[in-house]
Design an enzyme around this catalytic site. Structure first.
Site, PDB file in Angstrom:
ATOM      1  N   ASP A   1     -13.529   7.983   2.617  1.00 12.36           N
ATOM      2  CA  ASP A   1     -12.677   7.023   3.315  1.00 12.36           C
ATOM      3  C   ASP A   1     -12.184   7.669   4.615  1.00 12.36           C
ATOM      4  OD1 ASP A   1     -10.768   4.806   3.667  1.00 12.36           O
ATOM      5  OD2 ASP A   1      -9.269   6.304   3.097  1.00 12.36           O
TER       6      ASP A   1
ATOM      7  N   LYS B   1     -15.883  -1.413  -1.987  1.00 16.09           N
ATOM      8  CA  LYS B   1     -16.544  -0.149  -1.674  1.00 16.09           C
ATOM      9  C   LYS B   1     -17.398   0.366  -2.833  1.00 16.09           C
ATOM     10  CE  LYS B   1     -13.025   1.624   1.561  1.00 16.09           C
ATOM     11  NZ  LYS B   1     -12.196   2.816   1.864  1.00 16.09           N
TER      12      LYS B   1
ATOM     13  N   ASP C   1      -7.763   7.421  -0.751  1.00 17.97           N
ATOM     14  CA  ASP C   1      -6.310   7.500  -0.933  1.00 17.97           C
ATOM     15  C   ASP C   1      -5.662   6.158  -1.220  1.00 17.97           C
ATOM     16  OD1 ASP C   1      -4.550   6.711   1.929  1.00 17.97           O
ATOM     17  OD2 ASP C   1      -6.726   6.659   1.910  1.00 17.97           O
TER      18      ASP C   1
END
Length: 270
Positions: free
Chosen positions: A8, A196, A219
């Site tokens: 990410d 994702k 996160d």
């Protein structure tokens, strides 16, 4: 053995200044040198990923980015669109109708552009567009067309205003779309079965890499499915408690080169 690492960007790859530190960059490049496939996997559009992909040399080999929270997979050297999933016009119209009347503004996202469906472009809209290098204009909702290829809709504004609209999202929308609070200032809504994790699984299959040999680093709440799907799901210490609850491992924060620490500890030591 880790053969692919999905990373990410905001809150993970970069620090609070949106900078990829030299240690993080150097460790990722070393991973690439060792033959580990690096994939940037983010809610950002391609324009917001490009500066970091360029820093890592993604234009020179068979590298991939997963953009728009999994709605878009692109091979960076050839610009081949490997996968794309958009909202239909009736879906966009339904989501626009729901968002009317709330203090949070409604923003439409295409592959290359932001469109405000309000009478103005609000400060949160400007800030987000600037962050991800997207042009932004006002669009009359009557002028929306299927051909515009809308990737997602954002309800965006002050945190308290986004709290209100998030809590008001009805079950029919949650059941028929992918709804996620990816940042304090926005809620994203995308086509159903878009996230994702699904995109990462598709890319791993394309490359012939078992998902058990994939590491994912994230996160935020929009990283949940990616962390869940990967063989090794690593969450930043600055990650949400919900995300940490499904992590295989916890690394240092994005202010402490947590990505580099994770790669060195779990990808280089096998």
């Amino acid at each position: 053995m880790i053969k692919m690492i999905a990373i990410d960007i905001d809150g993970t790859l970069v620090n609070g200044e949106k900078v990829m530190t030299e240690r993080v960059k150097g460790t990722i490049k070393e991973a690439m040198r060792r033959g580990i496939k690096i994939v940037l996997c983010t809610g950002r559009p391609p324009a917001g990923i490009k500066p970091y992909a360029d820093e890592l040399g993604f234009e020179t080999g068979e590298d991939y980015i997963i953009a728009q929270n999994g709605a878009y997979i692109i091979r960076t050297d050839t610009k081949e669109v490997v996968y794309k999933k958009t909202l239909s016009l009736p879906e966009v119209q339904e989501l626009y109708e729901f968002g009317k009347g709330f203090a949070a503004g409604t923003l439409l996202v295409t592959e290359f552009h932001y469109y405000s469906l309000e009478d103005e472009i609000t400060e949160p809209m400007w800030e987000d567009a600037k962050l991800v290098n997207m042009e932004i204009t006002i669009l009359d909702p009557k002028e929306m067309t299927e051909e515009m290829n809308f990737m997602k809709i954002l309800y965006i504004g002050e945190e308290s205003d986004v709290d209100v609209i998030e809590s008001a999202v009805p079950d029919r929308i949650r059941d028929n779309y992918y709804v996620v609070r990816s940042q304090k200032y926005l809620v994203e809504v995308m086509a159903k079965d878009t996230n994702k994790g699904i995109a990462l699984t598709k890319l791993a299959e394309r490359l012939g890499i078992p998902i058990e040999e994939v590491m994912a680093l994230g996160d935020g709440e929009n990283d949940y499915e990616m962390i869940q799907a990967a063989g090794l799901g690593v969450v930043m210490s600055n990650g949400t408690d919900n995300l940490k609850s499904i992590a295989n491992e916890i690394t240092l924060s994005n202010e402490e080169d947590g990505v580099a620490h994770a790669i060195e500890k779990w990808a280089f030591t096998e």
